[in-house]
Design an enzyme around this catalytic site. Structure first.
Site, PDB file in Angstrom:
ATOM      1  N   HIS A  14      -7.267  -5.008  10.124  1.00 38.41           N
ATOM      2  CA  HIS A  14      -6.976  -4.800   8.698  1.00 38.41           C
ATOM      3  C   HIS A  14      -5.684  -5.509   8.285  1.00 38.41           C
ATOM      4  O   HIS A  14      -4.768  -5.689   9.081  1.00 38.41           O
ATOM      5  CB  HIS A  14      -6.957  -3.306   8.309  1.00 38.41           C
ATOM      6  CG  HIS A  14      -5.823  -2.497   8.847  1.00 38.41           C
ATOM      7  ND1 HIS A  14      -5.992  -1.268   9.433  1.00 38.41           N
ATOM      8  CD2 HIS A  14      -4.468  -2.709   8.885  1.00 38.41           C
ATOM      9  CE1 HIS A  14      -4.817  -0.780   9.790  1.00 38.41           C
ATOM     10  NE2 HIS A  14      -3.876  -1.640   9.464  1.00 38.41           N
TER      11      HIS A  14
ATOM     12  N   ASP B 170       0.807  -1.211   0.000  1.00 35.48           N
ATOM     13  CA  ASP B 170       0.000   0.000   0.000  1.00 35.48           C
ATOM     14  C   ASP B 170       0.849   1.274   0.000  1.00 35.48           C
ATOM     15  O   ASP B 170       2.064   1.232   0.205  1.00 35.48           O
ATOM     16  CB  ASP B 170      -0.955   0.012   1.210  1.00 35.48           C
ATOM     17  CG  ASP B 170      -0.311  -0.579   2.478  1.00 35.48           C
ATOM     18  OD1 ASP B 170       0.923  -0.513   2.608  1.00 35.48           O
ATOM     19  OD2 ASP B 170      -1.041  -1.107   3.314  1.00 35.48           O
TER      20      ASP B 170
ATOM     21  N   GLU C 225      -9.730  -2.166   5.490  1.00 39.67           N
ATOM     22  CA  GLU C 225     -10.351  -1.907   6.782  1.00 39.67           C
ATOM     23  C   GLU C 225     -11.583  -2.798   6.953  1.00 39.67           C
ATOM     24  O   GLU C 225     -12.071  -3.385   5.978  1.00 39.67           O
ATOM     25  CB  GLU C 225     -10.761  -0.428   6.855  1.00 39.67           C
ATOM     26  CG  GLU C 225      -9.581   0.554   6.740  1.00 39.67           C
ATOM     27  CD  GLU C 225      -8.736   0.642   8.019  1.00 39.67           C
ATOM     28  OE1 GLU C 225      -8.692  -0.337   8.785  1.00 39.67           O
ATOM     29  OE2 GLU C 225      -8.114   1.692   8.235  1.00 39.67           O
TER      30      GLU C 225
ATOM     31  N   ASP D  80      -7.571  -2.974  14.217  1.00 43.95           N
ATOM     32  CA  ASP D  80      -8.963  -3.265  13.842  1.00 43.95           C
ATOM     33  C   ASP D  80      -9.060  -4.484  12.920  1.00 43.95           C
ATOM     34  O   ASP D  80     -10.096  -4.742  12.320  1.00 43.95           O
ATOM     35  CB  ASP D  80      -9.608  -2.030  13.184  1.00 43.95           C
ATOM     36  CG  ASP D  80      -8.884  -1.583  11.917  1.00 43.95           C
ATOM     37  OD1 ASP D  80      -7.925  -2.278  11.477  1.00 43.95           O
ATOM     38  OD2 ASP D  80      -9.285  -0.548  11.347  1.00 43.95           O
TER      39      ASP D  80
HETATM   40  C1  F6R Z   1       1.449  -1.656   6.129  1.00 45.07           C
HETATM   41  C2  F6R Z   1       0.109  -2.235   6.207  1.00 45.07           C
HETATM   42  C3  F6R Z   1      -0.655  -2.300   7.483  1.00 45.07           C
HETATM   43  C4  F6R Z   1       0.176  -2.536   8.730  1.00 45.07           C
HETATM   44  C5  F6R Z   1      -0.695  -2.485   9.971  1.00 45.07           C
HETATM   45  C6  F6R Z   1       0.100  -2.679  11.235  1.00 45.07           C
HETATM   46  O1  F6R Z   1       1.951  -1.746   4.822  1.00 45.07           O
HETATM   47  O2  F6R Z   1      -0.381  -2.637   5.204  1.00 45.07           O
HETATM   48  O3  F6R Z   1      -1.623  -3.320   7.391  1.00 45.07           O
HETATM   49  O4  F6R Z   1       0.812  -3.782   8.626  1.00 45.07           O
HETATM   50  O5  F6R Z   1      -1.354  -1.262  10.017  1.00 45.07           O
HETATM   51  O6  F6R Z   1       0.941  -1.574  11.399  1.00 45.07           O
HETATM   52  P1  F6R Z   1       2.093  -1.555  12.500  1.00 45.07           P
HETATM   53  O7  F6R Z   1       3.067  -2.604  12.056  1.00 45.07           O
HETATM   54  O8  F6R Z   1       2.697  -0.199  12.416  1.00 45.07           O
HETATM   55  O9  F6R Z   1       1.445  -1.889  13.785  1.00 45.07           O
END
Ligand code: F6R
Length: 262
Positions: free
Chosen positions: A138, A67, A143, A136
């Protein structure tokens, strides 16, 4: 889903890096799907070490990131382009033309998303997708309520995700973009192998729901229960709300030699 519980994120990250390194050594031209955020940083650090000290060769590897924020140019320090350069690409011998990250500045976002999907297909599909999990549930930036069949597209971040990510933007929620381009849940499910990492107590509920709850778009990570080759490496605090930890630990401790991760 195979659940590997480790005492610390450092130990879990070493296992994740070993799994990736083994793939790169067996298939030097493999296609890796990569994630950003705090979770994979130590895995990238270990991959950089393996490159420097144990000649892990990325020269033929192709990568696709999950992303990117809409509206942040690659030069923006909080863009995922900049993140990947800082934590991985700037330190290994990957060919620049083999790196793929969605273009959050594209004038025509649907066209950029279609181009991204086509590029994954043209590369032969993703061999291994590294994932974190949001508080959450994702994966990528899919989401809750994301279609479980979705492809790369624009998504609107939830307030919870924007608040979680404000720490990267000097704690200022106002600076966190509202939109991103993300691989879809269906795109992730097409990857041949999935490796999800979750570290910290703030991931415990989302992780338990994903692993042991019903498959639901309310927790997009739960769809990984339908993936034939999904591993999940977590630390003790992230494992705290799982019911079947004794079983997961026994399985990992008693793997046949040929299945062990060296
Ligand atoms: C990042 C992504 C997100 C993160 C998730 C956890 O490329 O796609 O799904 O893996 O938000 O983020 P952290 O690792 O910062 O807790």
């Amino acid at each position: 889903m195979e659940i590997i519980i480790q005492e610390t994120p450092a130990l879990g990250s070493i296992i994740a890096a070993r799994i990736i390194a083994k793939l790169v050594r067996t298939r030097p031209d493999c296609v890796l799907g990569l994630a950003t955020g705090s979770t994979p940083i130590a895995t990238y650090r270990e991959l950089v070490r393996l490159h420097r000290e144990e000649s892990l060769d990325f020269s033929k590897v192709t990568t696709f990131n999950l992303d990117e924020y809409v509206g942040l140019p690659p030069s923006h320090p909080q863009s995922y382009h900049a993140f990947m350069d800082e934590h991985l690409f700037g330190h290994i011998n990957i060919a620049r033309e083999n790196i793929h990250i969605p273009d959050g500045m594209a004038a025509d976002i649907p066209a950029e998303c279609a181009r991204y999907e086509a590029a994954i297909v043209a590369a032969g599909g993703i061999d291994l997708q590294l994932l974190g999990i949001g508080t959450d549930g994702h994966i990528g930036f899919n989401e809750p309520t994301s279609s479980l069949a979705s492809r790369t597209r624009i998504k609107t971040l939830t307030e919870q995700t924007r608040a979680d990510n404000a720490r990267f933007f000097e704690g200022d929620l106002g600076k966190v973009p509202f939109h991103c381009i993300t691989m879809g849940v269906g795109t992730i499910m097409d990857c041949r192998q999935v490796l999800m990492l979750a570290f910290g107590a703030n991931k415990a509920t989302a992780l338990a729901d994903a692993v042991e709850g019903p498959i639901t778009a309310m927790n997009p990570a739960s769809v990984l229960q339908m993936h034939p080759v999904a591993k999940c490496i977590i630390d003790e605090p992230a494992a705290a709300k799982l019911q079947r930890t004794a079983y997961y630990r026994w399985v990992y401790a008693n793997k046949p030699e040929w299945q062990q991760i060296h």
